[in-house]
Scaffold this motif. Sequence first.
Motif, short mmCIF file in Angstrom:
data_model
loop_
_atom_site.label_atom_id
_atom_site.label_comp_id
_atom_site.label_asym_id
_atom_site.label_seq_id
_atom_site.Cartn_x
_atom_site.Cartn_y
_atom_site.Cartn_z
N ASP B 115 0.83 -1.21 0.00
CA ASP B 115 0.00 0.00 0.00
C ASP B 115 0.86 1.26 0.00
OD1 ASP B 115 -2.22 -1.53 -0.01
OD2 ASP B 115 -2.50 -1.48 2.18
N GLY B 117 3.67 1.54 -1.54
CA GLY B 117 4.42 1.67 -2.77
C GLY B 117 5.89 1.39 -2.60
N THR B 133 1.85 5.77 -4.06
CA THR B 133 0.40 5.58 -3.92
C THR B 133 -0.17 6.80 -3.21
OG1 THR B 133 0.62 4.58 -1.77
CG2 THR B 133 0.75 3.09 -3.68
#
Lengths: 192, 158
Positions: B115, B117, B133
């Motif tokens: 989540d 990145g 992200t």
Amino acid sequence: MILELALRAPSDIEPLARPARHGPLAMEESAFRAFHEQTARPLLAYLVRACGDRHLAEDIWQEAYCRFLTADIQRMRMDDRQARSYLFQIATNLMRDKWRRPKEEPLEDDTPEPVAAGPHLDLKLEMRQAFQRLKPRERQLLWLAYVEGSNHKEIAHCTGLRAARIRLLLFRAPRKLADLLRSDARHPEITK
Amino acid sequence: MNNHSCQQEQNVAAALRAGTLDATLLAHAAACPVCSDVLLVTEVLQKDRASLERDLHVPDAAVLWKKAQARAKEQALAKATLPIRIVRICACILAFVAAPSILIELSHGPAWLPDLGLKHLSSIDANWLAALTGTTVLGIAATILCLGLSSWYMLREE
């Protein structure tokens, strides 16, 4: 004269944000000036003779006043004699701390020697030499008792010694100094 | 009078200091070895004190006053910032204690890593923006905001 010591509540400790009534110190500046006038020279004389080192004495002298002014004495009211005794106590403790520190050079009196010879100067020199041959504690007690005129209770407060010990030391020390003075003496007023 | 003390001892010393030594006390001191010593010592020390006090130079009270004021301010500042120092020390201890478990957790590849990145960080090339992200961008923005606010708070007095 009662020294005016400010009674400050804990919430008043904001000297950085806004000046307190008497600044961050507990004593009025005018009261301190009067106190300094009365005590500065006697305290420095005591330290010079008890330490035997003028530079060390001056350092201790300044530190003693700083500690006196910044001490937590807001809620105390002291008369002149108590305040003076408290100042001498701080100085005596500082002196003792210096003596306790290891690896220090032995203390020597670097007070400038008299340049011209004469009976009066000879007497001063003899006195200093005899006084420096006493133990530090003996020098302190003799000065407090016979120069400052402190009683045994005040000396006990100042030095942290018990009254019985002070009585004993104050019996021995004058005899010892008198003997040293007489043995070194070249003056009729001492040898009498 | 005995061999160890004399009741007149204090009187002799006090009278000499006050300059009120009379003939009676002098006669007593001449006959009493204890008071004779006290008289000699007091007289010599008083003379030494007088000459010493004349020669000594003492700094002005204002110098001591300013020095003590500066000292008091330092002490007040140290007292005021004590909680900050305590929290800082606690945070360091906590970080030191928590570091091993965090490292262990990260070595297993935690489930929330994608989540952020960060999973693709090692393979990022010039097109690193694509790896970010929304959560990462939000975190970076919050960090910069917090840094700015805390800097302003700490430096506002100056």
